[in-house]
Enzyme design. Sequence first.
Site, short mmCIF file in Angstrom:
data_model
loop_
_atom_site.label_atom_id
_atom_site.label_comp_id
_atom_site.label_asym_id
_atom_site.label_seq_id
_atom_site.Cartn_x
_atom_site.Cartn_y
_atom_site.Cartn_z
CE1 TYR A 69 -6.64 -0.24 11.63
CE2 TYR A 69 -8.01 1.19 12.51
CZ TYR A 69 -6.34 0.97 11.84
OH TYR A 69 -5.45 2.35 12.07
N GLY A 81 -20.76 1.71 11.78
CA GLY A 81 -19.81 1.47 12.24
C GLY A 81 -19.37 3.43 12.30
CB THR A 87 -0.38 0.13 0.87
OG1 THR A 87 -0.26 -0.15 2.80
CG2 THR A 87 -2.25 -1.21 1.17
NE ARG A 106 -17.86 5.12 6.81
CZ ARG A 106 -16.52 5.83 6.89
NH1 ARG A 106 -16.19 6.30 5.26
NH2 ARG A 106 -15.90 6.48 7.56
#
Length: 355
Positions: free
Chosen positions: A141, A305, A35, A303
């Site tokens: 995450y 969460g 990334t 959205r």
Amino acid sequence: MRVLVTGGAGYVGSVSVERLVQAGHHVVVLDSLVTGHAAAVADGARLVRGSLRDRPLVEGLLRDERIDAVLHCAARSLVGQSVADPALYYAENVVGGTGLLDAMLAAGVRRLVFSSTAAVYGAPDRVPIPEDAPLDPINPYGETKRAFEGALRWYGAAYGLRSVALRYFNVAGASVRNGEQHEPETHLIPNVLAAALGRRGLTVFGTDYPTPDGTCIRDYIHVEDLADGHLAALELTGRAEPATADEAAVPARSTGPNDLPGAEGGFTACNLGSGSGFSVLEVIRAAEAVVGRAIPHDVGPRRPGDPPVLVASNERARELLGWTPRRGTLGEMIGSAWRWLQAHPGGYAGETRGG
Ligand code: UFG
């Protein structure tokens, strides 16, 4: 200092590398470039492409480069992806992380600063959020970041590791050299600027939150302020005693030979945030002022969460690290991101190191 920066070709890592090089430190970057972008690594730093899970590589680098301290930024960091593929997040953020710690211990390196996140708090009841708020992540995450913080604490107690976890709030802005380029891009400010350039549509995710204008409130922090925080935290891991009169005012709780000044044990966590919050609509208005035109957007559903409000208490960072955000206005953050976009219309595509 001789510093290994994992993930030093990423957004936060690359700006921290710039800061370390500028301060005269010897910097080695380890990045898989999955990334990250090679062109983001400042010329004064050595770039090694490789995986954290390549134990011989990591241990060899730590020894051969005579590393004093590690800045551990390498991680997977997309909330949605973590929900869809938690195995990737456990493998890279937890297994990769503990592999790094084990290599450090084998090589005799005992200082580390960790890129953690406000996501460890989940959806907190109270803001501003102090570091001792309950850790209750609501996605893999955040959970993997919390798990690695736990490893740091226990490795500190058992093996003498000295470490600081920096819990970032919403990182924004750019240095002259480096900016934010994620694929896919999910963050608000890059999406707002892409909409200003007509490259994509912009949707505001929910206007029915319990906030003054109905949109979510976040604590935005300039990536260069974050880099200053990293340098201060790296210095803290090398200090035995409070160095200044101000720090001496921090209650002396340290008892063990390995304890960090002002902390209990060899581990501490610090929020890095500005301490003030801005709504999604405020961000859009600030961006309109920067780009000098209206930015078209529509309103969509919430959205999943997204907590309504996330704002840091940054008292501990001020006390322990002597850190204070210096580029705290939305205008400075969005302005720097906009200038970087103008200078790099294709992002890092086609750019090489030194370019
Ligand atoms: N938003 C939009 N439209 C977009 C993008 C975002 O309305 O196109 C909204 C989001 O719903 C949210 C706010 O803008 O209310 C900020 O969203 P970001 O995606 O920019 O940032 P988050 O607050 O979701 O994420 C940040 C970090 C994550 C971390 C999380 C903790 O980037 O790494 O905080 O909750 F996990």
